[in-house]
Structures are given as structure tokens and as C-alpha cells.
Design a protein around this motif. Structure first.
Motif, PDB file in Angstrom:
ATOM      1  N   GLY A 172     -14.399  55.758 -88.237  1.00 32.72           N
ATOM      2  CA  GLY A 172     -14.041  55.556 -86.841  1.00 32.72           C
ATOM      3  C   GLY A 172     -13.121  56.585 -86.242  1.00 32.72           C
ATOM      4  O   GLY A 172     -12.657  56.410 -85.107  1.00 32.72           O
ATOM      5  N   GLN A 173     -12.840  57.684 -86.963  1.00 33.18           N
ATOM      6  CA  GLN A 173     -11.930  58.691 -86.446  1.00 33.18           C
ATOM      7  C   GLN A 173     -12.662  59.929 -85.929  1.00 33.18           C
ATOM      8  O   GLN A 173     -12.077  60.992 -85.764  1.00 33.18           O
ATOM      9  N   GLY A 174     -13.964  59.744 -85.646  1.00 33.87           N
ATOM     10  CA  GLY A 174     -14.736  60.823 -85.051  1.00 33.87           C
ATOM     11  C   GLY A 174     -14.747  60.708 -83.537  1.00 33.87           C
ATOM     12  O   GLY A 174     -13.768  60.273 -82.924  1.00 33.87           O
ATOM     13  N   MET A 175     -15.879  61.044 -82.893  1.00 35.74           N
ATOM     14  CA  MET A 175     -16.016  60.996 -81.445  1.00 35.74           C
ATOM     15  C   MET A 175     -16.714  59.708 -81.016  1.00 35.74           C
ATOM     16  O   MET A 175     -17.556  59.175 -81.747  1.00 35.74           O
ATOM     17  N   PRO A 176     -16.392  59.202 -79.820  1.00 34.59           N
ATOM     18  CA  PRO A 176     -17.108  58.029 -79.315  1.00 34.59           C
ATOM     19  C   PRO A 176     -18.595  58.343 -79.165  1.00 34.59           C
ATOM     20  O   PRO A 176     -18.961  59.471 -78.805  1.00 34.59           O
ATOM     21  N   ARG A 177     -19.433  57.371 -79.463  1.00 34.54           N
ATOM     22  CA  ARG A 177     -20.875  57.567 -79.291  1.00 34.54           C
ATOM     23  C   ARG A 177     -21.187  57.537 -77.798  1.00 34.54           C
ATOM     24  O   ARG A 177     -20.902  56.562 -77.113  1.00 34.54           O
ATOM     25  N   LEU A 178     -21.803  58.616 -77.320  1.00 36.32           N
ATOM     26  CA  LEU A 178     -22.043  58.765 -75.888  1.00 36.32           C
ATOM     27  C   LEU A 178     -23.014  57.712 -75.369  1.00 36.32           C
ATOM     28  O   LEU A 178     -22.879  57.216 -74.262  1.00 36.32           O
ATOM     29  N   GLN A 179     -24.000  57.378 -76.164  1.00 38.15           N
ATOM     30  CA  GLN A 179     -24.998  56.397 -75.743  1.00 38.15           C
ATOM     31  C   GLN A 179     -25.026  55.215 -76.719  1.00 38.15           C
ATOM     32  O   GLN A 179     -26.045  54.878 -77.304  1.00 38.15           O
ATOM     33  N   GLY A 180     -23.883  54.633 -76.920  1.00 34.92           N
ATOM     34  CA  GLY A 180     -23.778  53.502 -77.833  1.00 34.92           C
ATOM     35  C   GLY A 180     -22.327  53.092 -77.973  1.00 34.92           C
ATOM     36  O   GLY A 180     -21.427  53.667 -77.361  1.00 34.92           O
ATOM     37  N   SER A 181     -22.104  52.100 -78.799  1.00 32.31           N
ATOM     38  CA  SER A 181     -20.739  51.611 -79.001  1.00 32.31           C
ATOM     39  C   SER A 181     -20.132  52.214 -80.258  1.00 32.31           C
ATOM     40  O   SER A 181     -20.844  52.713 -81.130  1.00 32.31           O
ATOM     41  N   GLY A 182     -18.816  52.130 -80.348  1.00 37.19           N
ATOM     42  CA  GLY A 182     -18.131  52.616 -81.542  1.00 37.19           C
ATOM     43  C   GLY A 182     -17.975  54.125 -81.557  1.00 37.19           C
ATOM     44  O   GLY A 182     -18.316  54.838 -80.608  1.00 37.19           O
ATOM     45  N   SER A 183     -17.456  54.608 -82.672  1.00 35.74           N
ATOM     46  CA  SER A 183     -17.206  56.041 -82.846  1.00 35.74           C
ATOM     47  C   SER A 183     -17.744  56.502 -84.183  1.00 35.74           C
ATOM     48  O   SER A 183     -17.992  55.702 -85.092  1.00 35.74           O
ATOM     49  N   GLY A 184     -17.916  57.781 -84.292  1.00 35.96           N
ATOM     50  CA  GLY A 184     -18.335  58.371 -85.552  1.00 35.96           C
ATOM     51  C   GLY A 184     -17.166  58.474 -86.520  1.00 35.96           C
ATOM     52  O   GLY A 184     -16.081  57.940 -86.282  1.00 35.96           O
ATOM     53  N   ASP A 185     -17.380  59.202 -87.603  1.00 38.76           N
ATOM     54  CA  ASP A 185     -16.358  59.343 -88.651  1.00 38.76           C
ATOM     55  C   ASP A 185     -15.798  60.757 -88.677  1.00 38.76           C
ATOM     56  O   ASP A 185     -16.424  61.704 -88.184  1.00 38.76           O
ATOM     57  N   LEU A 186     -14.638  60.871 -89.271  1.00 36.55           N
ATOM     58  CA  LEU A 186     -14.105  62.183 -89.614  1.00 36.55           C
ATOM     59  C   LEU A 186     -14.409  62.375 -91.095  1.00 36.55           C
ATOM     60  O   LEU A 186     -13.909  61.612 -91.936  1.00 36.55           O
TER      61      LEU A 186
END
Length: 369
Positions: free
Chosen positions: A307-321
Motif C-alpha cells: 500500500g505504499q505505492g501510487m493510488p490506482r487511477l482507475q480503481g480503489s487502493g494503492s500499489g506497493d513499494l
């Protein structure tokens, strides 16, 4: 003068390349924006060049004879067909707003759109920041408020040729007989009125070129290659303002790489830390974070910070680092370090020589040789 050189394009340039170069130069030398000596003359020249090179027939004639066609079609003439009262602002306004409609009448047309690009950081894209964008746009003249006439001067009068209609009827002879057509009035240029005393600021155009700062809200997680539309912030026209289109470029981060919604951090660790474990500091977008390196970490192994990546532009949540471990093996050793590694090799049953073998083997494994 060479029209191609004036527009800074090659002789094989496409119509879009010619148009794009003209746009930049026209804005640069526009009399409302550039007060330097010679700017007006240069503005007139680039409009003359564009009038020829944007027309397929005139361009072909120019390429063949080295000059624009005259009114009679012969080489060496006036590029505007000898028409009296040519105003280079006509070309500028047709391209930047106030264009002729499909019916042939210059009416209350919507202003032209503007395109620009900005470079944003990962931090700005992550939170959906509001960023300032500097644009040059045609907007209503503050002196005459778009009325084109000098305030307090003579008011405009109805065009006597078209009686205010902005267009006139003309008879055309065809194989089907005589046909009545509608054409823009040449006397008032389709405006329907004659400006008796033009505004001294905008010179009767009703608008001026201004540099403005537009605040653009970034969608959270915006990435490179996307385009944001800002309604009503293009060039103003009689029928309303056009739109501003902002193309997004991403600035390179000093430590992190981006892959869609994920962030990548290549973490270089020593062979002893990979073998025995330890800690490293990872530069996240929320600040430095201490991460434990487990004993026996292999070269190329991944460690995810969920969850410490970027927000998903076309969806919920965030990516990972994603931390990618790169185990670094030194090319040279101190005598003490070499002896310690040799002792380890003997203790683990690894047969090595004093100069090669074990050390080269380790180096090849972790360097990917």
C-alpha cells in the motif's frame, strides 16, 4: 525570404508540423505580447509564410517557382492575391478563435482550444495536488470589454453592404443553371458592422493575448501520457471560450522508479548483510522507513511494502513499494576480510584457493556473470 526558414520547418514538413511551428511563432511575436523592435514586422512575415505553406496549391506553386502565386496565378506575385487591406491578424484569429463557420459566415464561433504540457512529481501525483499552469490565451479586452470600439468614441455602424447580416448572396453559374449562394461579406468580413473608431488597445479585435496562471487539479495516481481537460480556459471567442488540454509528463525521482501503480526501489546491500541480516533505510514517499533484511537474502529477492505505492487511477487502493535487493560483492578485500572469508569457506567445506575459487564464485553468482 524563405518561408520555410521563417517558420523554422524543413521543406518536407507536414501540414501539422507547419501549423504547430506557426502557432508557437505567432504567440511569440504577437504585438500584444512582444513589444520589442521588429516584432510586428516578424509577426507579419510569419503570417505571410503560413498563408502560403498552409495552402496546398500555394505551397506547390511556391516550391516550384520560389514565390507565391499572384492574383492571376503567375509566379512572383502577392501571396494574398493582391487583396487590399490584408491583416495578418485574420490568419491568427482563424487559427486561435473566431473561425469561419461551415455556412461560410464569420459568426459567434467558440474560441480555439489550447494545449500545453506540465511535469509533475511522484509526490504531486500521489496526493492529487493542484498545480499552476502558465498559458497564453486570447481573452476579452479590458479596455473595450470586447466591443471592439474605443469607449466614448463613435459607435459601430451597420454594414451597408450586407445590412448587418454578415453575408451576401452571390449568383454562381453551374451546369445545372444559375444558383444563389451565401458568401461572407467582404466589406465587414462577416461581422455585420463597421467599426468606426477601433479600440486603441486591442485595435478593434475585441480581445488581447494575456499570460494567465491556471490551477489544474491532478487526479490521484495520474501517470505520464494522460491528458487533463480544463473547460473554458482556452482562447475566448464570441461564442464562448475553448478548452485547455494539459499533457502530463512525470519527473524522475531521485530514488524511486514507477511501474503503473507500483514503486520500485533498488536496494544495494553487502554480502555480509545479505547473509547475516540487518537493516536498511528505504526512501518512501512518506519519508525514510527502516526495513529489516532477513538472514539469507538472495540477490534479486523482493520485499513488498504493501500500500505504499501510487493510488490506482482507475480503481480503489494503492500499489506497493517493491524493494529489490542487489547484493554487492566487493572486487577487492582487505587481508583481514579475505582471511575471514577463507575461514568461512573452510568451515562450510568449500574448497577454495588463496586467490580465486570461492571469491570468484561468490562474485559471479551475485554479479550475475
Amino acid at each position: 525570404m524563405d518561408y520555410y526558414e521563417l517558420l523554422a520547418v524543413s521543406r518536407s514538413a507536414s501540414g501539422d508540423e507547419i501549423k504547430s511551428s506557426y502557432r508557437k511563432l505567432a504567440l511569440k511575436f504577437h504585438p500584444d505580447r512582444n513589444k520589442e523592435a521588429g516584432a510586428v514586422e516578424q509577426f507579419t512575415k510569419i503570417n505571410e509564410a503560413y498563408a502560403v505553406l498552409s495552402d496546398a496549391e500555394k505551397r506547390a506553386h511556391y516550391d516550384r517557382f520560389g514565390s507565391a502565386p499572384s492574383a492571376s496565378g503567375m509566379p512572383g506575385g502577392d501571396p494574398f492575391g493582391g487583396a487590399a487591406g490584408f491583416d495578418p491578424m485574420d490568419i491568427f484569429e482563424q487559427l486561435f478563435g473566431g473561425a469561419v463557420s461551415a455556412r461560410g459566415r464569420r459568426g459567434p464561433a467558440r474560441g480555439d482550444d489550447i494545449e500545453t504540457e506540465i511535469t509533475v512529481t511522484l509526490e504531486q501525483a500521489r496526493v492529487g495536488a493542484e498545480v499552476p499552469v502558465q498559458v497564453d490565451r486570447l481573452s476579452e479586452c479590458e479596455h473595450c470589454h470586447g466591443q471592439k470600439s474605443e469607449p466614448g468614441g463613435k459607435p459601430p455602424r451597420t454594414c451597408p453592404a450586407c445590412k448587418g447580416a454578415g453575408q451576401v448572396q452571390a449568383q454562381a453559374r453551374t451546369i445545372f443553371g444559375n444558383i444563389m449562394t451565401q458568401q461572407p461579406c467582404q466589406t465587414c468580413r462577416g461581422a455585420g458592422q463597421i467599426i468606426e473608431e477601433p479600440c486603441t488597445v486591442c485595435r478593434g479585435r475585441g480581445h488581447t493575448l494575456k499570460s494567465e496562471t491556471v490551477k489544474v487539479a491532478l487526479p490521484k495516481g495520474i501517470d505520464e501520457g494522460y491528458r487533463i481537460r480544463v473547460a473554458g480556459m482556452g482562447h475566448e471567442g464570441a461564442g464562448g471560450a475553448g478548452d485547455l488540454y494539459v499533457h502530463i509528463e512525470m519527473a524522475k525521482h531521485s530514488d524511486l522508479q514507477r511501474e503503473a501503480e507500483h514503486l520500485i526501489f533498488p536496494a544495494k546491500i553487502s554480502f555480509p548483510k545479505a547473509a547475516l541480516g540487518g537493516q536498511i533505510t528505504v526512501p518512501t514517499l512518506d519519508g525514510p522507513q527502516v526495513v529489516d533484511v532477513k538472514p539469507g537474502t538472495q540477490h534479486g529477492e523482493l520485499h513488498r511494502l504493501r500500500g505504499q505505492g501510487m493510488p490506482r487511477l482507475q480503481g480503489s487502493g494503492s500499489g506497493d513499494l517493491v524493494v529489490i535487493y542487489e547484493v554487492i560483492v566487493p572486487k577487492t578485500f582487505t587481508p583481514e576480510a579475505r582471511e575471514a572469508l577463507a575461514s568461512y569457506a573452510r568451515a562450510s567445506g568449500e574448497e577454495v584457493s588463496e586467490q580465486h575459487g570461492f571469491f570468484d564464485k561468490i562474485g559471479k553468482i551475485f554479479r550475475g556473470d
